[in-house]
Motif scaffolding. Sequence first.
Motif, PDB file in Angstrom:
ATOM      1  N   GLU A  76      39.320-119.176 -16.283  1.00 31.03           N
ATOM      2  CA  GLU A  76      40.126-118.439 -17.967  1.00 31.03           C
ATOM      3  C   GLU A  76      38.432-117.024 -19.072  1.00 31.03           C
ATOM      4  OE1 GLU A  76      40.912-121.513 -20.570  1.00 31.03           O
ATOM      5  OE2 GLU A  76      42.847-122.214 -18.736  1.00 31.03           O
ATOM      6  N   ARG A  77      37.727-117.388 -18.508  1.00 30.71           N
ATOM      7  CA  ARG A  77      37.159-116.345 -18.407  1.00 30.71           C
ATOM      8  C   ARG A  77      37.460-115.022 -18.356  1.00 30.71           C
ATOM      9  NH1 ARG A  77      31.447-118.210 -19.307  1.00 30.71           N
ATOM     10  NH2 ARG A  77      30.545-115.835 -19.242  1.00 30.71           N
ATOM     11  N   LYS A  78      36.398-113.894 -19.325  1.00 29.52           N
ATOM     12  CA  LYS A  78      36.178-112.010 -18.904  1.00 29.52           C
ATOM     13  C   LYS A  78      35.625-112.593 -18.140  1.00 29.52           C
ATOM     14  CE  LYS A  78      37.568-110.398 -23.849  1.00 29.52           C
ATOM     15  NZ  LYS A  78      37.150-109.507 -24.834  1.00 29.52           N
ATOM     16  N   LYS A  79      34.504-112.477 -17.659  1.00 24.36           N
ATOM     17  CA  LYS A  79      33.447-112.797 -16.694  1.00 24.36           C
ATOM     18  C   LYS A  79      33.591-114.294 -15.992  1.00 24.36           C
ATOM     19  CE  LYS A  79      31.123-108.387 -17.624  1.00 24.36           C
ATOM     20  NZ  LYS A  79      29.773-108.365 -18.235  1.00 24.36           N
ATOM     21  N   PRO A  80      34.211-114.785 -14.855  1.00 24.74           N
ATOM     22  CA  PRO A  80      34.408-115.434 -14.500  1.00 24.74           C
ATOM     23  C   PRO A  80      32.756-115.976 -13.380  1.00 24.74           C
ATOM     24  CG  PRO A  80      36.870-115.062 -13.495  1.00 24.74           C
ATOM     25  CD  PRO A  80      35.280-114.104 -14.780  1.00 24.74           C
ATOM     26  N   ILE A  81      31.911-117.372 -14.048  1.00 21.56           N
ATOM     27  CA  ILE A  81      31.198-118.060 -13.390  1.00 21.56           C
ATOM     28  C   ILE A  81      30.753-119.134 -12.366  1.00 21.56           C
ATOM     29  CG2 ILE A  81      30.301-117.238 -15.288  1.00 21.56           C
ATOM     30  CD1 ILE A  81      29.747-120.229 -16.319  1.00 21.56           C
ATOM     31  N   PRO A  82      30.363-119.078 -11.694  1.00 20.12           N
ATOM     32  CA  PRO A  82      30.502-120.504  -9.925  1.00 20.12           C
ATOM     33  C   PRO A  82      30.280-121.401 -11.023  1.00 20.12           C
ATOM     34  CG  PRO A  82      27.799-119.378 -10.464  1.00 20.12           C
ATOM     35  CD  PRO A  82      29.753-117.657 -11.305  1.00 20.12           C
ATOM     36  N   VAL A  83      31.197-122.481 -10.822  1.00 23.28           N
ATOM     37  CA  VAL A  83      30.872-124.222 -10.904  1.00 23.28           C
ATOM     38  C   VAL A  83      30.824-124.538  -9.356  1.00 23.28           C
ATOM     39  CG1 VAL A  83      32.650-125.925 -12.294  1.00 23.28           C
ATOM     40  CG2 VAL A  83      32.482-123.672 -12.773  1.00 23.28           C
ATOM     41  N   PHE A  84      29.636-125.556  -9.962  1.00 22.22           N
ATOM     42  CA  PHE A  84      29.375-125.896  -9.234  1.00 22.22           C
ATOM     43  C   PHE A  84      29.862-127.607  -9.397  1.00 22.22           C
ATOM     44  CE2 PHE A  84      27.028-122.513  -8.353  1.00 22.22           C
ATOM     45  CZ  PHE A  84      27.030-121.944  -7.292  1.00 22.22           C
ATOM     46  N   SER A  85      30.810-128.290  -8.832  1.00 23.54           N
ATOM     47  CA  SER A  85      31.059-129.141  -9.467  1.00 23.54           C
ATOM     48  C   SER A  85      31.828-130.588  -7.827  1.00 23.54           C
ATOM     49  CB  SER A  85      32.713-129.534  -9.443  1.00 23.54           C
ATOM     50  OG  SER A  85      33.097-129.158 -11.220  1.00 23.54           O
ATOM     51  N   GLU A  86      30.216-131.602  -8.112  1.00 22.98           N
ATOM     52  CA  GLU A  86      30.322-132.440  -6.977  1.00 22.98           C
ATOM     53  C   GLU A  86      31.447-133.662  -7.456  1.00 22.98           C
ATOM     54  OE1 GLU A  86      28.930-136.979  -5.747  1.00 22.98           O
ATOM     55  OE2 GLU A  86      27.680-135.007  -6.527  1.00 22.98           O
TER      56      GLU A  86
END
Length: 494
Positions: free
Chosen positions: A224-234
């Motif tokens: 939902e961000r203007k600039k999506p970022i990496p999310v590293f979810s385990e």
Amino acid sequence: MANNFKEESTEEINIIMQQSQSAFEAYQKTNAEQKALFLEAIADEIEAIGDALLQKAAEETNLPLPRLTGERGRTTGQLRMFAGMLREGSWVEASIDTALPNRTPLPRPDLRKMLVPLGPVVVFGASNFPFAYSTAGGDTASALGAGCSVVVKAHPAHAETSEMVYQAIKKAIVSSNMPEHVFQHVHGTSFESGKALVQADDTAAVGFTGSTVGGLALLQYSSERKKPIPVFSEMGSINPVIFLPDTLNKNAADLAAQYAGSITLGVGQFCTNPGLMLAVEGEGLDNFYKLLGNGIEDIKPAKMLHAGIHAAYEKKSHAALEQGGVTSVVKSATEAIDIEAQPTIALVSAETFLENHLLHEEVFGPYSLMVVCKDELELIKVLKSVSGQLTTTVMGTDEDFAGHSNLLQLLPSIAGRVLFNGVPTGVEVCASMVHGGPFPATTDSRFTAVGINAAKRWVRPVCFQNCPDVLLPLALQQANPTKIWRLFDGEWKK
């Protein structure tokens, strides 16, 4: 909220992330040795707290002191591991292709590439590992090692333990002369605080260990961000274990003892807990399941981490056991009380398992489901129906392995770690470990959350073209002042 810690507002979180960005910029001016000494100082300060830290963690999590002592050692060990990574230096993947001005038809410019840090990283502490996956755990250690600043959101289930570790890191910041806000710590129980951390303008990446629901929520916040970022979810994993026929016939007693222990280790509260077992029907399987049931009956219930995890275990295990076709339920012979979890196993046919997706879902705790298959083809069909996993394990003899090549070839496509004749519980911290896997085990199967390569989550490649040597990062300068291994015109050199 729990433990009376203040919950930061969205405005305060934005300020915290701005401070983290400023600290990140200052942190870039420190060299590898300074960063290594900082990581080692954190490890020293954590150890200096002594038994008080272990006692507080035991009080908050119900975990036994021997387990917590080992986990603290793992935590300080991986901090020192990343210090070693920084000193060795090749992790930046420096590569150089020198200019070819006389090449025809077009000359080649001088090109030099290396990995550089992304920026401020937000880490969400895990409930089931108060040290190794929390405040100074693998995400924090790898991000600081990669050159990023870090903001940790403490898990409310062990907030006081997290605060104690935070104070140790603050001492290391001072003694190592690091930027004041290179590491920051926030508390909170609301979804709003987690969302604010992910969506703050200065946040560059996110690390998370926990439930599928929680991991996907953070991924949604990023999108939902203007600039999506990496999310590293385990996230969730049921870690299927395949028992092949010859080993069941020859080793049923040993296998049953081994897996009764693995299913119930740490009250089943490991992300690599063997929650699904697969085998082809036959006398060997019947004998194994009977012996496994005897082992489960003998294991006493124990307290889970907190009431929320216990409630989820009760709800999900009861829902699974109430499904049509689930039979031969075996539980601990001792009744559970308070927030204790009762070890449980059950049987189901492959046909029923394939038709009922609820049986594919993780039950976090000392629970495992045995899927009985008619033949190898049906076993493969079941395995293909299971979503991405952290681990998959195969138990077999040499005869088994020689006769099941099609099955064995399938395993790397399912999980990040493929085990032979062992148990998935237990994750070694080293360069060769992969603790990750295809979705939904993680949100990005290209990375590991454990080992030196965990740092690769927090970096990106940058190429410098025709850059004056004096302006290049040290790792790319012609004289190689840091003396690291580099790919130089196609050859590995120091």
